[in-house]
Structure formats: structure tokens, C-alpha cells
Design an enzyme around this catalytic site. Structure first.
Site, PDB file in Angstrom:
ATOM      1  N   ARG A 117      42.421  47.344  28.039  1.00  0.00           N
ATOM      2  CA  ARG A 117      41.381  47.718  29.006  1.00  0.00           C
ATOM      3  C   ARG A 117      41.354  49.231  29.141  1.00  0.00           C
ATOM      4  O   ARG A 117      41.733  49.793  30.170  1.00  0.00           O
ATOM      5  CB  ARG A 117      41.646  47.007  30.312  1.00  0.00           C
ATOM      6  CG  ARG A 117      41.437  45.517  30.066  1.00  0.00           C
ATOM      7  CD  ARG A 117      41.145  44.763  31.260  1.00  0.00           C
ATOM      8  NE  ARG A 117      40.072  43.839  30.974  1.00  0.00           N
ATOM      9  CZ  ARG A 117      39.703  42.895  31.797  1.00  0.00           C
ATOM     10  NH1 ARG A 117      40.295  42.761  32.956  1.00  0.00           N
ATOM     11  NH2 ARG A 117      38.729  42.081  31.482  1.00  0.00           N
ATOM     12  N   GLN A 122      35.845  49.744  26.255  1.00  0.00           N
ATOM     13  CA  GLN A 122      34.919  49.144  27.229  1.00  0.00           C
ATOM     14  C   GLN A 122      33.650  48.570  26.579  1.00  0.00           C
ATOM     15  O   GLN A 122      33.182  47.504  26.963  1.00  0.00           O
ATOM     16  CB  GLN A 122      34.520  50.178  28.271  1.00  0.00           C
ATOM     17  CG  GLN A 122      34.852  49.708  29.669  1.00  0.00           C
ATOM     18  CD  GLN A 122      34.867  50.831  30.670  1.00  0.00           C
ATOM     19  OE1 GLN A 122      34.508  51.969  30.361  1.00  0.00           O
ATOM     20  NE2 GLN A 122      35.265  50.508  31.888  1.00  0.00           N
ATOM     21  N   ASP A 125      34.185  45.048  25.291  1.00  0.00           N
ATOM     22  CA  ASP A 125      34.906  44.147  26.193  1.00  0.00           C
ATOM     23  C   ASP A 125      34.139  42.834  26.436  1.00  0.00           C
ATOM     24  O   ASP A 125      33.363  42.712  27.380  1.00  0.00           O
ATOM     25  CB  ASP A 125      35.164  44.895  27.512  1.00  0.00           C
ATOM     26  CG  ASP A 125      36.049  44.104  28.448  1.00  0.00           C
ATOM     27  OD1 ASP A 125      36.400  42.961  28.119  1.00  0.00           O
ATOM     28  OD2 ASP A 125      36.375  44.635  29.524  1.00  0.00           O
ATOM     29  N   SER A 128      34.523  41.070  29.918  1.00  0.00           N
ATOM     30  CA  SER A 128      33.677  41.559  31.016  1.00  0.00           C
ATOM     31  C   SER A 128      32.238  41.100  30.848  1.00  0.00           C
ATOM     32  O   SER A 128      31.623  40.606  31.799  1.00  0.00           O
ATOM     33  CB  SER A 128      33.709  43.087  31.087  1.00  0.00           C
ATOM     34  OG  SER A 128      34.972  43.499  31.500  1.00  0.00           O
ATOM     35  N   TYR A 223      44.897  43.918  35.211  1.00  0.00           N
ATOM     36  CA  TYR A 223      45.019  42.476  35.429  1.00  0.00           C
ATOM     37  C   TYR A 223      45.916  42.178  36.623  1.00  0.00           C
ATOM     38  O   TYR A 223      46.691  43.015  37.068  1.00  0.00           O
ATOM     39  CB  TYR A 223      45.622  41.812  34.185  1.00  0.00           C
ATOM     40  CG  TYR A 223      44.679  41.770  33.012  1.00  0.00           C
ATOM     41  CD1 TYR A 223      43.589  40.913  33.012  1.00  0.00           C
ATOM     42  CD2 TYR A 223      44.875  42.591  31.913  1.00  0.00           C
ATOM     43  CE1 TYR A 223      42.717  40.873  31.945  1.00  0.00           C
ATOM     44  CE2 TYR A 223      44.009  42.553  30.828  1.00  0.00           C
ATOM     45  CZ  TYR A 223      42.942  41.696  30.850  1.00  0.00           C
ATOM     46  OH  TYR A 223      42.074  41.644  29.789  1.00  0.00           O
TER      47      TYR A 223
HETATM   48  P1  NAD Z   1      40.666  38.239  35.503  1.00  0.00           P
HETATM   49  O1  NAD Z   1      39.585  37.417  34.902  1.00  0.00           O
HETATM   50  O2  NAD Z   1      41.918  38.432  34.731  1.00  0.00           O
HETATM   51  O3  NAD Z   1      41.054  37.599  36.936  1.00  0.00           O
HETATM   52  C1  NAD Z   1      40.049  37.377  37.893  1.00  0.00           C
HETATM   53  C2  NAD Z   1      40.507  37.864  39.240  1.00  0.00           C
HETATM   54  O4  NAD Z   1      41.447  36.930  39.779  1.00  0.00           O
HETATM   55  C3  NAD Z   1      41.199  39.217  39.259  1.00  0.00           C
HETATM   56  O5  NAD Z   1      40.524  40.080  40.137  1.00  0.00           O
HETATM   57  C4  NAD Z   1      42.607  38.908  39.740  1.00  0.00           C
HETATM   58  O6  NAD Z   1      43.178  39.933  40.510  1.00  0.00           O
HETATM   59  C5  NAD Z   1      42.364  37.644  40.570  1.00  0.00           C
HETATM   60  N1  NAD Z   1      43.559  36.824  40.846  1.00  0.00           N
HETATM   61  C6  NAD Z   1      44.600  36.503  40.014  1.00  0.00           C
HETATM   62  N2  NAD Z   1      45.475  35.733  40.662  1.00  0.00           N
HETATM   63  C7  NAD Z   1      44.999  35.530  41.921  1.00  0.00           C
HETATM   64  C8  NAD Z   1      45.468  34.803  43.054  1.00  0.00           C
HETATM   65  N3  NAD Z   1      46.609  34.158  43.043  1.00  0.00           N
HETATM   66  N4  NAD Z   1      44.705  34.833  44.166  1.00  0.00           N
HETATM   67  C9  NAD Z   1      43.530  35.495  44.215  1.00  0.00           C
HETATM   68  N5  NAD Z   1      43.046  36.214  43.163  1.00  0.00           N
HETATM   69  C10 NAD Z   1      43.779  36.227  42.046  1.00  0.00           C
HETATM   70  O7  NAD Z   1      40.140  39.673  35.946  1.00  0.00           O
HETATM   71  P2  NAD Z   1      38.954  40.532  35.321  1.00  0.00           P
HETATM   72  O8  NAD Z   1      37.668  40.023  35.785  1.00  0.00           O
HETATM   73  O9  NAD Z   1      39.143  40.582  33.875  1.00  0.00           O
HETATM   74  O10 NAD Z   1      39.156  41.974  35.956  1.00  0.00           O
HETATM   75  C11 NAD Z   1      40.298  42.438  36.591  1.00  0.00           C
HETATM   76  C12 NAD Z   1      40.121  43.945  36.859  1.00  0.00           C
HETATM   77  O11 NAD Z   1      40.078  44.691  35.637  1.00  0.00           O
HETATM   78  C13 NAD Z   1      38.806  44.268  37.576  1.00  0.00           C
HETATM   79  O12 NAD Z   1      39.073  45.245  38.558  1.00  0.00           O
HETATM   80  C14 NAD Z   1      37.945  44.862  36.506  1.00  0.00           C
HETATM   81  O13 NAD Z   1      36.975  45.774  36.998  1.00  0.00           O
HETATM   82  C15 NAD Z   1      38.984  45.567  35.658  1.00  0.00           C
HETATM   83  N6  NAD Z   1      38.499  45.770  34.277  1.00  0.00           N
HETATM   84  C16 NAD Z   1      38.733  46.980  33.691  1.00  0.00           C
HETATM   85  C17 NAD Z   1      38.270  47.207  32.394  1.00  0.00           C
HETATM   86  C18 NAD Z   1      38.498  48.527  31.708  1.00  0.00           C
HETATM   87  O14 NAD Z   1      39.086  49.395  32.289  1.00  0.00           O
HETATM   88  N7  NAD Z   1      38.071  48.684  30.474  1.00  0.00           N
HETATM   89  C19 NAD Z   1      37.596  46.209  31.702  1.00  0.00           C
HETATM   90  C20 NAD Z   1      37.387  44.980  32.340  1.00  0.00           C
HETATM   91  C21 NAD Z   1      37.852  44.778  33.628  1.00  0.00           C
END
Ligand code: NAD
Length: 384
Positions: A117, A122, A125, A128, A223
Site C-alpha cells: 500500500r 495506488q 490497487d 481499493s 491494514y
Molecule cells: P480492509 O478491507 O483490510 O478492512 C476493512 C476495515 O475493517 C478496515 O478499516 C479495518 O480496520 C476494519 N477492521 C478490521 N478488524 C476489525 C474489527 N475487529 N472491528 C472493526 N473493524 C475492523 O481495509 P481496506 O479497505 O483495504 O483499507 C484499510 C485502510 O488502508 C484504509 O484507511 C484505506 O484508506 C487504506 N488504504 C491505503 C492505500 C494506500 O496507501 N495505497 C490503499 C488502499 C487502502
């Protein structure tokens, strides 16, 4: 260099590249072969692919003649074919049993769910781009199954109160589900273990429920991480309080490379009012409820639970368009200016996503997982 686009399995409506993205490759002298009707369910017809410079071929022709095979879901490649390059989303940390087969067949497998990430990655990705669509569709699906209005309605015949939506997990899918539910007029409450998600949730006009004592996730690359047993108990109690009042629950909580955490028990579901709906987007990795089954709709008491681990497929045109753009950007790291395949294992995008190559496991994360399953795994040499 020939790139082959395979038709996906029956349950999938997306395709790896639409005609627009194919044109970007053929313009640069890359030959593209598309399996007949591969884009049909995403409303991209064979003649559009032909107009973009591709040729329509049989599956066997593509297996035998293409250098790179694009398929979102893993397809069995006939065993006599060696050294093929596959690009898709294969979740190797969950489907770890397949890794040995790929090595035996000398396949070079790139799994895009393993992208780091980073800013550079990006534009590739797929998690996303596809999660965003899944989150949007989850809210729309919930609103259509829910037997009442989402928005508050005041009519001459009487008024209806707005739906109360509870979203578990405020990552890409969760935030899109929050935004869409809010646009539809619902009142929304959200849980996440990453406190950084709070500002995003508040900015969408939803309530963020804080549970104290979350584990530090600052080194997990964006994550979530596993939580302590005490935290899990505390969180369960808070979710139980919220779920009693919720009409719709959209669950999206994932822990990278692991089974999804169970956040909703059967007992909690029994406390929901008749007609309530749960959409579980974490269903493909086991689901966030005790009763979820992937791609299946069940009822528990008078509550409907929809296991929706592949909901991006419900918007196949836009999902394929964005997925294809991600794949095009990824291909730029593998194909040089002369149009030849050049795999640079020093590139972190390449060495994170490449699972197997030339009979060896490349991904460090996959190697670590294999070592925990089989301590003798060290016998398999790593390139880097
Ligand atoms: P994900 O699909 O891995 O998980 C979904 C969500 O579930 C996450 O927000 C996680 O914190 C939450 N979660 C996990 N266990 C939990 C629990 N027990 N109770 C409640 N919530 C729980 O996550 P995602 O959608 O891939 O994204 C996670 C973060 O990464 C976001 O902030 C996103 O913006 C960021 N992100 C960054 C990049 C990058 O920098 N290139 C790319 C994609 C996403």
C-alpha cells in the site's frame, strides 16, 4: 508478446480488461487475444474487442499461445503447459494450498491483492477499486431488500422513520457503504479498530463508536491487526448494544491474509427486529457473522443475512473498467518499451505480488506463511 484474456467462471460477471484498455495495449504493438464472450456479462462484446485491435480465440488457443494470461479468478491451466504468467486476485495467504501446484507447473503467478500500500502502487490497487464498488452496492442491495424506507418520509398518510444502518469496518468498502447509506437518508453508526477512521466517518455525517484499548496498527501498512481477547469482548458488548437498535448491518471487517473476525453472533442477530437485513462483504474469507455463508442468502429468525464476498461483480461494467485500468498500470512494471516481459525482482511491487516463479516462492509473506505451516519449507529457495 501476447496477452490472453480468459472468460471468468460462471459466478463472475467481470472481465480483466474491457475494449478501451485493450486498445491501450494493441496501440503499443502488444498482441491481445480474448476468449469468445469473455466480456459479455460486463457488456463488452467481441466486436468491440476486435475494433480495439484484439483477436477472438478459443480458450485452448489462449492457454497454449499467450505469454501472459489475465484471469481475475484462478483457472486450472492444463498441466502440460509450463512457464505461463498469470495475473489476477488469488489470495495466496488464504489459498496457500495452491502455491505448491503453481511451483510444480513452473507458473509465474502475480496476485494483485498482495500489492504494497504505497503511493506508487495506488494506481494498481484492485482491492481499493473493487471494494469501493462493493461498499456502494452493499448499501443499494440492503435498501432494496429492507422492507421499509431508508430515508425519513413524512406523508399525508403518516410518517416513517429513517433506517438505522450499522457499518462494521470503515476501510474503503465500509466508507463507501456509509456514504451511500447517508445519501439514501439513513442514520449511520460505525465501528472500526483503527481510530484513524474516525475523522472519515464523522466527515460523512455518521457516528463513530469508540471502543478503548485497540492494538497499535501503525506498522501494518494501513491494514488492521489482530486485537487482544479483552478488546474483542469489550467490542462485542458494544456491538451487541448497537445491533439491537439497527435495521441494517453492513459488515466489511478484514484482517489482511487472515480469516475475517467474527463480530456478530447468532444471539445478537436474534435481538434484531423482524425484517432487518445484514450484508456481509467479508463473506469470502469466512464472514463477520457466525451464520454467514458466501454467495448465499439465509434467514435467521426474521433477519435476512446475505453473504456477499464478490459484490463488485454486481456492477460488472464499472468494476471491469477500474480493474482493467489497475491491471494496465501493473503491466507497465512488467513490460519494457520494446514490448518484452522483464521481471525486475528488485522492484517492491514485483516482489510483493509475485507469488511463484521458476519453481520458487518469491513473496516473503507467502514464504513466512508456508514456514509456519511446514517448518521444512525453508528447503524451497527464495530468489530474493
Ligand atoms: P480492509 O478491507 O483490510 O478492512 C476493512 C476495515 O475493517 C478496515 O478499516 C479495518 O480496520 C476494519 N477492521 C478490521 N478488524 C476489525 C474489527 N475487529 N472491528 C472493526 N473493524 C475492523 O481495509 P481496506 O479497505 O483495504 O483499507 C484499510 C485502510 O488502508 C484504509 O484507511 C484505506 O484508506 C487504506 N488504504 C491505503 C492505500 C494506500 O496507501 N495505497 C490503499 C488502499 C487502502
Amino acid at each position: 508478446m501476447t496477452i490472453g484474456i480468459l472468460k471468468e467462471p460462471l459466478f463472475e460477471s467481470r472481465v480483466s480488461l474491457l475494449a478501451g484498455e485493450v486498445a491501450a495495449l494493441t496501440k503499443n504493438g502488444i498482441q491481445v487475444w480474448v476468449e469468445a464472450d469473455a466480456g459479455l456479462k460486463a457488456f463488452c462484446m467481441d466486436d468491440e474487442y476486435i475494433a480495439s485491435g484484439a483477436a477472438i480465440k478459443t480458450r485452448t488457443d489462449i492457454f497454449e499461445g499467450a505469454d501472459i494470461l489475465l484471469c481475475i479468478h484462478y483457472n486450472e491451466i492444463p498441466f502440460y503447459l509450463k512457464n505461463k504468467v498469470l495475473i489476477g486476485v488469488y489470495q495466496p495467504l488464504i489459498n496457500i494450498d495452491q502455491v505448491e501446484d503453481w511451483n510444480n507447473q513452473l507458473l509465474t503467478v502475480f496476485s494483485l491483492d498482495m500489492l504494497p500500500r504505497t503511493t506508487k502502487a495506488q494506481s494498481m490497487d484492485v482491492l481499493s477499486s473493487q471494494s469501493s464498488i462493493a461498499g456502494y452496492k452493499a448499501a443499494i442491495l440492503a435498501a432494496s431488500v429492507y422492507p421499509r424506507y431508508f430515508p425519513m418520509m413524512m406523508t399525508a398518510a403518516g410518517s416513517c422513520s429513517p433506517a438505522k444502518v450499522l457499518v462494521l469496518g470503515a476501510g474503503v468498502a465500509g466508507l463507501q457503504a456509509v456514504a451511500t447509506s447517508r445519501r439514501l437518508g439513513a442514520v449511520v453508526e460505525v465501528f472500526d479498530t483503527r481510530n484513524e477512521a474516525k475523522q472519515d466517518v464523522l466527515s460523512l455525517g455518521a457516528k463513530f463508536v469508540e471502543v478503548e484499548g485497540t492494538a497499535d496498527a501503525s506498522k501494518a501498512g494501513g491494514y488492521a491487526v489482530d486485537q487482544s481477547e479483552e478488546f474483542k469482548e469489550r467490542q462485542k458488548m458494544r456491538i451487541a448494544e448497537s445491533i439491537k437498535k439497527a435495521d441494517v448491518v453492513i459488515t466489511t471487517a478484514q484482517i489482511f491474509g487472515k480469516k475475517a473476525p467474527i463480530l456478530v453472533t447468532a444471539d445478537m442477530i436474534s435481538t434484531m427486529r423482524p425484517g432487518s437485513v445484514i450484508i456481509d462483504l467479508a463473506a469470502a474469507t469466512g464472514g463477520n457473522t457466525e451464520v454467514t455463508a458466501d454467495n448465499v442468502t439465509i434467514t435467521h429468525g426474521n433477519v435476512t443475512i446475505i453473504g456477499a464476498g464478490n459484490l463488485a461483480s454486481a456492477a460488472p461494467s464499472d468494476a471491469s473498467k477500474l480493474y482493467g485500468k489497475n491491471v494496465l498500470n501493473f503491466l507497465k512494471t512488467l513490460i519494457d518499451k520494446e514490448g518484452s516481459l522483464t521481471i525486475d525482482f528488485a522492484d517492491s511491487i514485483v516482489n510483493n505480488t509475485c507469488i511463484t516463479h521458476d519453481g520458487k516462492v518469491i513473496s516473503q509473506m507467502v514464504n513466512n506463511k508456508l514456514s509456519t505451516i511446514n517448518p521444512n519449507h525453508g528447503n524451497i529457495t527464495q530468489l530474493h
